[in-house]
Motif scaffolding. Sequence first.
Motif, PDB file in Angstrom:
ATOM      1  N   CYS A 199       0.849  -1.196   0.000  1.00  0.00           N
ATOM      2  CA  CYS A 199       0.000   0.000   0.000  1.00  0.00           C
ATOM      3  C   CYS A 199       0.888   1.251   0.000  1.00  0.00           C
ATOM      4  O   CYS A 199       2.065   1.165   0.359  1.00  0.00           O
ATOM      5  N   PRO A 200       0.328   2.409  -0.354  1.00  0.00           N
ATOM      6  CA  PRO A 200       1.102   3.649  -0.302  1.00  0.00           C
ATOM      7  C   PRO A 200       1.714   3.922   1.081  1.00  0.00           C
ATOM      8  O   PRO A 200       2.765   4.526   1.196  1.00  0.00           O
ATOM      9  N   SER A 201       1.058   3.423   2.135  1.00  0.00           N
ATOM     10  CA  SER A 201       1.576   3.606   3.498  1.00  0.00           C
ATOM     11  C   SER A 201       2.771   2.703   3.793  1.00  0.00           C
ATOM     12  O   SER A 201       3.391   2.818   4.837  1.00  0.00           O
ATOM     13  N   GLY A 202       3.061   1.767   2.866  1.00  0.00           N
ATOM     14  CA  GLY A 202       4.180   0.847   3.056  1.00  0.00           C
ATOM     15  C   GLY A 202       3.780  -0.502   3.615  1.00  0.00           C
ATOM     16  O   GLY A 202       4.591  -1.409   3.698  1.00  0.00           O
ATOM     17  N   VAL A 203       2.516  -0.652   4.025  1.00  0.00           N
ATOM     18  CA  VAL A 203       2.034  -1.904   4.584  1.00  0.00           C
ATOM     19  C   VAL A 203       1.790  -2.909   3.457  1.00  0.00           C
ATOM     20  O   VAL A 203       1.231  -2.565   2.417  1.00  0.00           O
ATOM     21  N   LEU A 204       2.217  -4.135   3.663  1.00  0.00           N
ATOM     22  CA  LEU A 204       2.007  -5.209   2.698  1.00  0.00           C
ATOM     23  C   LEU A 204       0.670  -5.884   2.998  1.00  0.00           C
ATOM     24  O   LEU A 204       0.397  -6.233   4.149  1.00  0.00           O
ATOM     25  N   VAL A 205      -0.184  -6.037   1.992  1.00  0.00           N
ATOM     26  CA  VAL A 205      -1.478  -6.691   2.175  1.00  0.00           C
ATOM     27  C   VAL A 205      -1.653  -7.774   1.124  1.00  0.00           C
ATOM     28  O   VAL A 205      -1.023  -7.756   0.070  1.00  0.00           O
ATOM     29  N   VAL A 206      -2.531  -8.718   1.435  1.00  0.00           N
ATOM     30  CA  VAL A 206      -2.865  -9.784   0.510  1.00  0.00           C
ATOM     31  C   VAL A 206      -4.006  -9.303  -0.374  1.00  0.00           C
ATOM     32  O   VAL A 206      -5.045  -8.873   0.120  1.00  0.00           O
ATOM     33  N   HIS A 207      -3.788  -9.371  -1.677  1.00  0.00           N
ATOM     34  CA  HIS A 207      -4.830  -8.995  -2.642  1.00  0.00           C
ATOM     35  C   HIS A 207      -5.136 -10.240  -3.480  1.00  0.00           C
ATOM     36  O   HIS A 207      -4.303 -10.681  -4.272  1.00  0.00           O
ATOM     37  N   ILE A 208      -6.308 -10.818  -3.267  1.00  0.00           N
ATOM     38  CA  ILE A 208      -6.728 -12.004  -4.012  1.00  0.00           C
ATOM     39  C   ILE A 208      -7.482 -11.542  -5.252  1.00  0.00           C
ATOM     40  O   ILE A 208      -8.506 -10.861  -5.134  1.00  0.00           O
ATOM     41  N   PRO A 209      -7.008 -11.879  -6.448  1.00  0.00           N
ATOM     42  CA  PRO A 209      -7.702 -11.452  -7.668  1.00  0.00           C
ATOM     43  C   PRO A 209      -9.107 -12.049  -7.776  1.00  0.00           C
ATOM     44  O   PRO A 209      -9.394 -13.102  -7.199  1.00  0.00           O
ATOM     45  N   ALA A 210      -9.957 -11.353  -8.512  1.00  0.00           N
ATOM     46  CA  ALA A 210     -11.324 -11.841  -8.749  1.00  0.00           C
ATOM     47  C   ALA A 210     -11.255 -13.230  -9.376  1.00  0.00           C
ATOM     48  O   ALA A 210     -10.383 -13.525 -10.194  1.00  0.00           O
ATOM     49  N   GLY A 211     -12.180 -14.070  -8.978  1.00  0.00           N
ATOM     50  CA  GLY A 211     -12.233 -15.426  -9.513  1.00  0.00           C
ATOM     51  C   GLY A 211     -11.331 -16.420  -8.820  1.00  0.00           C
ATOM     52  O   GLY A 211     -11.269 -17.585  -9.204  1.00  0.00           O
ATOM     53  N   ARG A 212     -10.608 -15.988  -7.806  1.00  0.00           N
ATOM     54  CA  ARG A 212      -9.723 -16.874  -7.029  1.00  0.00           C
ATOM     55  C   ARG A 212     -10.295 -17.051  -5.635  1.00  0.00           C
ATOM     56  O   ARG A 212     -10.971 -16.176  -5.105  1.00  0.00           O
ATOM     57  N   PHE A 213     -10.001 -18.187  -5.030  1.00  0.00           N
ATOM     58  CA  PHE A 213     -10.478 -18.442  -3.670  1.00  0.00           C
ATOM     59  C   PHE A 213      -9.673 -17.617  -2.668  1.00  0.00           C
ATOM     60  O   PHE A 213      -8.450 -17.663  -2.680  1.00  0.00           O
ATOM     61  N   PRO A 214     -10.343 -16.881  -1.773  1.00  0.00           N
ATOM     62  CA  PRO A 214      -9.628 -16.088  -0.770  1.00  0.00           C
ATOM     63  C   PRO A 214      -9.247 -16.905   0.461  1.00  0.00           C
ATOM     64  O   PRO A 214      -8.681 -16.385   1.412  1.00  0.00           O
ATOM     65  N   THR A 215      -9.571 -18.201   0.440  1.00  0.00           N
ATOM     66  CA  THR A 215      -9.252 -19.075   1.563  1.00  0.00           C
ATOM     67  C   THR A 215      -8.157 -20.044   1.136  1.00  0.00           C
ATOM     68  O   THR A 215      -8.201 -20.592   0.035  1.00  0.00           O
ATOM     69  N   PRO A 216      -7.146 -20.261   1.978  1.00  0.00           N
ATOM     70  CA  PRO A 216      -6.031 -21.118   1.570  1.00  0.00           C
ATOM     71  C   PRO A 216      -6.384 -22.604   1.544  1.00  0.00           C
ATOM     72  O   PRO A 216      -7.140 -23.100   2.368  1.00  0.00           O
ATOM     73  N   TYR A 217      -5.802 -23.282   0.578  1.00  0.00           N
ATOM     74  CA  TYR A 217      -5.902 -24.733   0.424  1.00  0.00           C
ATOM     75  C   TYR A 217      -5.082 -25.402   1.522  1.00  0.00           C
ATOM     76  O   TYR A 217      -4.004 -24.927   1.878  1.00  0.00           O
ATOM     77  N   VAL A 218      -5.589 -26.500   2.057  1.00  0.00           N
ATOM     78  CA  VAL A 218      -4.873 -27.247   3.097  1.00  0.00           C
ATOM     79  C   VAL A 218      -4.121 -28.397   2.429  1.00  0.00           C
ATOM     80  O   VAL A 218      -4.747 -29.331   1.938  1.00  0.00           O
ATOM     81  N   PRO A 219      -2.800 -28.309   2.367  1.00  0.00           N
ATOM     82  CA  PRO A 219      -2.053 -29.416   1.761  1.00  0.00           C
ATOM     83  C   PRO A 219      -2.118 -30.645   2.656  1.00  0.00           C
ATOM     84  O   PRO A 219      -2.076 -30.518   3.881  1.00  0.00           O
ATOM     85  N   ARG A 220      -2.226 -31.781   2.058  1.00  0.00           N
ATOM     86  CA  ARG A 220      -2.329 -33.008   2.843  1.00  0.00           C
ATOM     87  C   ARG A 220      -1.146 -33.946   2.628  1.00  0.00           C
ATOM     88  O   ARG A 220      -1.170 -35.070   3.057  1.00  0.00           O
ATOM     89  N   THR A 221      -0.104 -33.477   1.966  1.00  0.00           N
ATOM     90  CA  THR A 221       1.104 -34.270   1.813  1.00  0.00           C
ATOM     91  C   THR A 221       1.991 -33.989   3.014  1.00  0.00           C
ATOM     92  O   THR A 221       2.342 -32.848   3.267  1.00  0.00           O
ATOM     93  N   THR A 222       2.321 -35.010   3.748  1.00  0.00           N
ATOM     94  CA  THR A 222       3.109 -34.824   4.963  1.00  0.00           C
ATOM     95  C   THR A 222       4.505 -35.410   4.786  1.00  0.00           C
ATOM     96  O   THR A 222       4.664 -36.503   4.263  1.00  0.00           O
ATOM     97  N   VAL A 223       5.481 -34.644   5.223  1.00  0.00           N
ATOM     98  CA  VAL A 223       6.868 -35.086   5.232  1.00  0.00           C
ATOM     99  C   VAL A 223       7.285 -35.163   6.695  1.00  0.00           C
ATOM    100  O   VAL A 223       7.040 -34.238   7.458  1.00  0.00           O
ATOM    101  N   LYS A 224       7.896 -36.270   7.078  1.00  0.00           N
ATOM    102  CA  LYS A 224       8.368 -36.402   8.452  1.00  0.00           C
ATOM    103  C   LYS A 224       9.888 -36.325   8.451  1.00  0.00           C
ATOM    104  O   LYS A 224      10.547 -37.100   7.768  1.00  0.00           O
ATOM    105  N   VAL A 225      10.417 -35.367   9.194  1.00  0.00           N
ATOM    106  CA  VAL A 225      11.859 -35.131   9.293  1.00  0.00           C
ATOM    107  C   VAL A 225      12.340 -35.717  10.615  1.00  0.00           C
ATOM    108  O   VAL A 225      11.722 -35.479  11.653  1.00  0.00           O
ATOM    109  N   HIS A 226      13.422 -36.478  10.569  1.00  0.00           N
ATOM    110  CA  HIS A 226      14.040 -37.016  11.787  1.00  0.00           C
ATOM    111  C   HIS A 226      15.432 -36.413  11.914  1.00  0.00           C
ATOM    112  O   HIS A 226      16.229 -36.494  10.981  1.00  0.00           O
ATOM    113  N   VAL A 227      15.729 -35.824  13.085  1.00  0.00           N
ATOM    114  CA  VAL A 227      17.044 -35.248  13.338  1.00  0.00           C
ATOM    115  C   VAL A 227      17.699 -36.086  14.432  1.00  0.00           C
ATOM    116  O   VAL A 227      17.138 -36.224  15.526  1.00  0.00           O
ATOM    117  N   VAL A 228      18.850 -36.658  14.097  1.00  0.00           N
ATOM    118  CA  VAL A 228      19.564 -37.534  15.025  1.00  0.00           C
ATOM    119  C   VAL A 228      21.035 -37.147  15.064  1.00  0.00           C
ATOM    120  O   VAL A 228      21.543 -36.483  14.166  1.00  0.00           O
TER     121      VAL A 228
END
Length: 133
Positions: free
Chosen positions: A62-91
Motif C-alpha cells: 500500500c502507499p503507506s508501506g504496509v504489505l497486504v494480501v490482494h486475491i484477484p477476482a475469480g480466485r479463492f480467498p481461503t487457503p488450500y490445506v495441503p495433505r502431503t506430509t513429510v516427516k523429518v528425523h534429526v539424530v
Amino acid sequence: SEVAFVSISETELELAQNAVADPDYAMLPVNLSSKTARQRDPTAGSGAWLAVLCPSSYLVRCPSGVLVVHIPAGRFPTPYVPRTTVKVHVVTLCCSRPLEGMLVQVNGQRAGLTGRDGSLELALPAGAHELSV
C-alpha cells in the motif's frame, strides 16, 4: 510463489487449527483478502500469523508501506490445506540418538522444532524443497 506470513485473529487461528486437524477440510475457513502480511517470519511481537504459500503478485504494498494480501477476482480467498506430509528425523551423527528442540527450516524459512523423538511433521506443497537444521 513465495511464503507470506498473514496476520489473523486468534479466533481465525483457532478455526484454522481445527480445519487442519479435520481430514475432511480442503480449505481453511479464513478469508485472507486485505489482510496484513509480512515476507519475513514475524518472530517478534504479538498476534497470530498464518504462513501461506501464494503467488508473489498476491502481495501488494500500500502507499503507506504496509504489505497486504490482494486475491484477484475469480480466485479463492481461503487457503488450500495441503495433505502431503513429510516427516523429518534429526539424530546425532555418532549414534543416531534423536535430537529434541532442533530448528528445522524449509527453503530458508523457520518451519518448526523437533519433538522428543527428534521428529517434525511438515505439510509441504508438491515440488522441490530445501530442508536445513
